[in-house]
Enzyme design. Structure first.
Site, short mmCIF file in Angstrom:
data_model
loop_
_atom_site.label_atom_id
_atom_site.label_comp_id
_atom_site.label_asym_id
_atom_site.label_seq_id
_atom_site.Cartn_x
_atom_site.Cartn_y
_atom_site.Cartn_z
CG HIS A 159 0.61 -5.50 -11.24
ND1 HIS A 159 -0.72 -5.42 -11.14
CD2 HIS A 159 0.96 -4.49 -10.67
CE1 HIS A 159 -1.18 -4.44 -10.58
NE2 HIS A 159 -0.19 -3.76 -10.13
CE LYS B 83 -6.59 3.03 -2.86
NZ LYS B 83 -6.03 3.00 -4.13
NE ARG C 262 2.27 2.65 -13.21
CZ ARG C 262 1.12 2.63 -12.56
NH1 ARG C 262 -0.20 1.98 -13.13
NH2 ARG C 262 1.10 2.91 -11.41
CB SER D 42 -5.67 -1.99 -10.76
OG SER D 42 -4.41 -2.61 -10.55
P1 ADP Z 1 -0.14 0.32 -5.02
O1 ADP Z 1 -1.37 0.98 -4.57
O2 ADP Z 1 1.13 -0.05 -4.14
O3 ADP Z 1 0.68 1.46 -6.24
P2 ADP Z 1 -0.59 -1.11 -7.45
O4 ADP Z 1 -0.99 -2.67 -7.42
O5 ADP Z 1 -1.21 -0.16 -8.04
O6 ADP Z 1 -0.42 -1.00 -5.72
O7 ADP Z 1 1.22 -1.23 -8.04
C1 ADP Z 1 2.04 -1.94 -7.22
C2 ADP Z 1 3.39 -1.84 -7.96
O8 ADP Z 1 3.29 -2.11 -9.29
C3 ADP Z 1 3.92 -0.20 -8.00
O9 ADP Z 1 5.24 -0.19 -7.81
C4 ADP Z 1 3.36 0.10 -9.26
O10 ADP Z 1 4.11 1.42 -9.76
C5 ADP Z 1 3.57 -0.96 -10.05
N1 ADP Z 1 2.88 -1.37 -11.41
C6 ADP Z 1 1.58 -1.06 -11.40
N2 ADP Z 1 1.24 -1.16 -12.74
C7 ADP Z 1 2.19 -1.39 -13.67
C8 ADP Z 1 2.47 -1.45 -15.04
N3 ADP Z 1 1.58 -1.64 -15.83
N4 ADP Z 1 3.96 -1.70 -15.16
C9 ADP Z 1 4.81 -1.81 -14.41
N5 ADP Z 1 4.94 -1.73 -12.99
C10 ADP Z 1 3.28 -1.20 -12.53
#
Ligand code: ADP
Length: 166
Positions: free
Chosen positions: A17, A41, A90, A128
């Site tokens: 992130h 969730k 990703r 995450s």
């Molecule tokens: P959501 O539930 O909205 O997917 P996340 O916190 O999982 O929330 O992800 C937020 C954003 O960050 C999404 O666009 C996701 O694809 C991106 N993201 C998550 N992990 C990574 C990573 N390792 N590298 C690049 N982008 C990421």
């Protein structure tokens, strides 16, 4: 140059992130990271904790701010007067979902566009949920999250284990 929002769950934030935030920030006047108050969730971390982690990790970035939001990302973008939603991609499976979401969002509000950032290969497998899984089994998460997140993660996992054993 414009305002952009980067919405997500950030439960918890990872270096993946943070990489997206650092790459998107220079392209915007203001980048607002939106932490979703997820009512469907049950997140591991409270909204306040998720916001605080991101604040700490981005304190050297003057045009980045962190806000909690409820509801649709497209409405959050509108409330922030943002012209863009930033999302990270990703894998192809991410892209499938993200493309459909971006197209739906533009139907809801065509003043807001979506910009995709390809994940840095170094962080492409960091999510995450993987980080929480590793921590739950006592693994080392220091490659994936900042130390202050890692410490809280271990604390949460320990407390969860203890309450299960009670
Ligand atoms: P959501 O539930 O909205 O997917 P996340 O916190 O999982 O929330 O992800 C937020 C954003 O960050 C999404 O666009 C996701 O694809 C991106 N993201 C998550 N992990 C990574 C990573 N390792 N590298 C690049 N982008 C990421």
């Amino acid at each position: 140059m414009a305002i952009a929002v980067y919405p997500g769950s950030f439960d918890p934030m990872t270096y993946g992130h943070l990489d997206i935030i650092r790459r998107a920030a220079p392209l915007t006047d203001q980048l607002v990271v939106g932490v979703l108050i997820n009512r469907k969730k049950q997140p591991l971390f409270t909204t306040e904790e998720r916001v605080e982690f991101l604040r700490k990790a981005t304190e050297d970035l003057p045009n980045v701010s962190i806000m909690a939001f409820d509801g649709l990302a497209i409405d959050f973008a509108d409330q922030c007067n943002a012209a863009y939603i930033i999302r990270g991609v990703r894998f192809i499976s991410d892209f499938d979902n993200e493309l459909s979401m971006a197209q739906t969002n533009s139907r809801l509000n065509d003043k807001v566009d979506t910009i995709f950032f390809p994940a840095d290969p170094e962080y492409a497998n960091v999510s995450s949920s993987v980080v929480k899984e590793i921590a739950a089994y006592g693994g080392n998460v220091s490659q994936f999250v900042p130390p202050f997140v890692g410490e809280k993660l271990q604390e949460k996992v320990r407390n969860k284990g203890e309450s299960r054993n009670e």
